[in-house]
Design a protein around this motif. Sequence first.
Motif, PDB file in Angstrom:
ATOM      1  N   ASP A  35      47.980  64.967  16.614  1.00  0.00           N
ATOM      2  CA  ASP A  35      48.666  65.759  17.636  1.00  0.00           C
ATOM      3  C   ASP A  35      49.188  67.070  17.051  1.00  0.00           C
ATOM      4  O   ASP A  35      49.061  68.130  17.669  1.00  0.00           O
ATOM      5  CB  ASP A  35      49.830  64.974  18.241  1.00  0.00           C
ATOM      6  CG  ASP A  35      49.369  63.857  19.166  1.00  0.00           C
ATOM      7  OD1 ASP A  35      48.185  63.847  19.549  1.00  0.00           O
ATOM      8  OD2 ASP A  35      50.209  63.000  19.494  1.00  0.00           O
ATOM      9  N   MET A  39      48.128  70.894  18.123  1.00  0.00           N
ATOM     10  CA  MET A  39      49.098  71.919  18.530  1.00  0.00           C
ATOM     11  C   MET A  39      48.963  73.165  17.661  1.00  0.00           C
ATOM     12  O   MET A  39      48.998  74.292  18.170  1.00  0.00           O
ATOM     13  CB  MET A  39      50.523  71.371  18.452  1.00  0.00           C
ATOM     14  CG  MET A  39      50.823  70.345  19.527  1.00  0.00           C
ATOM     15  SD  MET A  39      52.566  69.844  19.623  1.00  0.00           S
ATOM     16  CE  MET A  39      52.914  69.304  17.984  1.00  0.00           C
ATOM     17  N   GLN A  42      45.855  75.054  18.670  1.00  0.00           N
ATOM     18  CA  GLN A  42      46.054  75.784  19.925  1.00  0.00           C
ATOM     19  C   GLN A  42      46.872  77.044  19.705  1.00  0.00           C
ATOM     20  O   GLN A  42      46.553  78.103  20.246  1.00  0.00           O
ATOM     21  CB  GLN A  42      46.742  74.891  20.955  1.00  0.00           C
ATOM     22  CG  GLN A  42      45.843  73.823  21.530  1.00  0.00           C
ATOM     23  CD  GLN A  42      46.574  72.923  22.504  1.00  0.00           C
ATOM     24  OE1 GLN A  42      47.784  72.997  22.657  1.00  0.00           O
ATOM     25  NE2 GLN A  42      45.827  72.047  23.152  1.00  0.00           N
ATOM     26  N   LEU A  43      47.934  76.931  18.919  1.00  0.00           N
ATOM     27  CA  LEU A  43      48.751  78.111  18.627  1.00  0.00           C
ATOM     28  C   LEU A  43      47.951  79.163  17.866  1.00  0.00           C
ATOM     29  O   LEU A  43      48.038  80.356  18.169  1.00  0.00           O
ATOM     30  CB  LEU A  43      49.987  77.714  17.818  1.00  0.00           C
ATOM     31  CG  LEU A  43      51.067  76.972  18.582  1.00  0.00           C
ATOM     32  CD1 LEU A  43      52.131  76.466  17.620  1.00  0.00           C
ATOM     33  CD2 LEU A  43      51.682  77.866  19.648  1.00  0.00           C
TER      34      LEU A  43
END
Length: 65
Positions: A35, A39, A42-43
């Motif tokens: 996870d 994240m 994605q950032l």
Amino acid sequence: MIYILKSPLALYRAFRAANVPDDIARDAAYAVSADLKAMIDQLATKLDVGNTRINLAGKGHSADA
């Protein structure tokens, strides 16, 4: 209330200290790790897209000048 997870390893150790079976603790730590990676990816993608837009705008702007 805000909760901060220091690391998947900290989660694993906490589960082991609570006598959670090793395979469950390990799977939970790997899931949290996955996870966090998602994240971060994605950032990074959003930052890269933002930087690309800024760079393109900057190049286009300087070409007009």
